[in-house]
Design a protein around this motif. Structure first.
Motif, mmCIF file in Angstrom:
data_model
loop_
_atom_site.group_PDB
_atom_site.id
_atom_site.type_symbol
_atom_site.label_atom_id
_atom_site.label_comp_id
_atom_site.label_asym_id
_atom_site.label_seq_id
_atom_site.Cartn_x
_atom_site.Cartn_y
_atom_site.Cartn_z
ATOM 1 N N SER A 28 0.812 -1.229 0.000
ATOM 2 C CA SER A 28 0.000 0.000 0.000
ATOM 3 C C SER A 28 0.838 1.267 0.000
ATOM 4 C CB SER A 28 -0.964 0.027 1.202
ATOM 5 O OG SER A 28 -1.886 -1.031 1.137
ATOM 6 N N THR A 51 -0.543 3.751 -2.624
ATOM 7 C CA THR A 51 -1.825 4.283 -2.169
ATOM 8 C C THR A 51 -1.628 5.319 -1.071
ATOM 9 O OG1 THR A 51 -2.983 2.232 -2.723
ATOM 10 C CG2 THR A 51 -4.043 3.688 -1.128
ATOM 11 N N GLU A 58 -3.613 -2.367 -14.398
ATOM 12 C CA GLU A 58 -4.622 -2.629 -13.371
ATOM 13 C C GLU A 58 -4.165 -2.187 -11.985
ATOM 14 O OE1 GLU A 58 -5.706 -6.707 -13.631
ATOM 15 O OE2 GLU A 58 -6.564 -6.515 -15.656
ATOM 16 N N ALA A 59 -2.873 -2.282 -11.708
ATOM 17 C CA ALA A 59 -2.373 -1.871 -10.390
ATOM 18 C C ALA A 59 -2.602 -0.382 -10.171
ATOM 19 C CB ALA A 59 -0.895 -2.213 -10.263
ATOM 20 N N SER A 60 -2.372 0.420 -11.208
ATOM 21 C CA SER A 60 -2.589 1.859 -11.097
ATOM 22 C C SER A 60 -4.066 2.169 -10.897
ATOM 23 C CB SER A 60 -2.067 2.574 -12.346
ATOM 24 O OG SER A 60 -2.088 3.971 -12.176
ATOM 25 N N CYS A 61 -4.923 1.382 -11.525
ATOM 26 C CA CYS A 61 -6.366 1.575 -11.371
ATOM 27 C C CYS A 61 -6.777 1.312 -9.927
ATOM 28 C CB CYS A 61 -7.111 0.647 -12.327
ATOM 29 S SG CYS A 61 -8.848 1.105 -12.593
ATOM 30 N N ARG A 62 -6.206 0.264 -9.320
ATOM 31 C CA ARG A 62 -6.534 -0.042 -7.923
ATOM 32 C C ARG A 62 -6.100 1.090 -6.992
ATOM 33 N NH1 ARG A 62 -4.871 -5.262 -9.605
ATOM 34 N NH2 ARG A 62 -2.779 -4.949 -8.748
ATOM 35 N N ASP A 64 -8.588 3.960 -7.283
ATOM 36 C CA ASP A 64 -9.837 3.661 -6.578
ATOM 37 C C ASP A 64 -9.661 3.812 -5.066
ATOM 38 O OD1 ASP A 64 -11.173 3.135 -8.948
ATOM 39 O OD2 ASP A 64 -10.858 0.969 -8.837
ATOM 40 N N ARG A 65 -8.560 3.275 -4.537
ATOM 41 C CA ARG A 65 -8.335 3.317 -3.085
ATOM 42 C C ARG A 65 -8.067 4.732 -2.584
ATOM 43 N NH1 ARG A 65 -4.300 -1.911 -3.284
ATOM 44 N NH2 ARG A 65 -5.930 -3.515 -3.460
#
Length: 211
Positions: free
Chosen positions: A132, A135, A163-167, A170-171
């Motif tokens: 994290s 994030t 996809e990691a950047s998208c997560r 979102d977080r």
């Protein structure tokens, strides 16, 4: 999450300076966000980390930059340092608080300074992934920009395949707003569609990160 900085609040700054990024260190406890600087105590670790990052397959695909050796890494770092001097971008090295090792980077830059519109990006080295770090660092810089630089809206644009950047988006409370077709040429030389996310200064803080 608690973040400490020495930057005065927006209310304490002159109105003309409110959309200028002022150098600050953001302390997340086990992680420090420091402005890129040739005078940093962690300079050697920063340069070595940049060389490793430029060679990493994921970073070289989604966030490519030239740093094949210390000369190129120093040139890249100097450009980031210059953006701080102009108040036009806030570019942080993400460092381990205990050892000063480079874990990643977060960069925030004005898209339309008068309108308070900015864009943020981030990357992490393999040792920092799954912890994290991206994030937490992105959340910290986002809050700092809203509180100290009068940012109104901050956007994230990332390749749909990242996809990691998208997560992370979102977080960090960046809501999805659509897809930008053939929007940006990435490290593989091809144009990719991008997902657009954004947060407004008026949006609520996102939920705490699950342990």
């Amino acid at each position: 999450m608690s973040t400490s900085t020495s930057v005065p609040s927006v209310a304490a700054q002159n109105p003309a300076d409110r959309r200028t990024f002022v150098r600050a260190t953001l302390d997340l406890g086990d992680v420090l966000l420091r402005p890129w600087s040739r005078e940093a105590d962690e300079l050697d670790a920063m340069l070595d980390g940049l060389i490793a990052a430029a060679a990493d397959p994921l970073i070289s695909r989604w966030n490519p930059f030239p740093a094949a050796d210390r000369t190129e890494a120093m040139a890249w770092l100097e450009k980031r340092e210059g953006s701080w001097h102009r108040g036009a971008a806030a570019t942080f090295a993400v460092l381990g608080a205990a050892d000063g090792a480079l874990l990643g980077a977060v960069a925030l830059s004005w898209v339309d300074r008068e309108d308070g519109l900015a864009m943020i990006g981030y990357w992490t080295l393999p040792a920092a992934r799954g912890r994290s770090v991206a994030t937490r660092a992105t959340r910290a810089v986002t809050s700092w920009a809203f509180e100290t630089a009068d940012a109104r809206r901050i956007e994230i644009a990332h390749a749909t395949g990242n996809e990691a950047s998208c997560r992370v988006a979102d977080r960090c409370g960046y809501l999805p707003e659509g897809t930008l077709r053939d929007s940006h040429r990435y490290g593989d030389g091809a144009y990719h569609d991008e997902h657009l996310h954004a947060r407004l200064a008026a949006d609520p803080e996102p939920a705490d990160i699950a342990a």
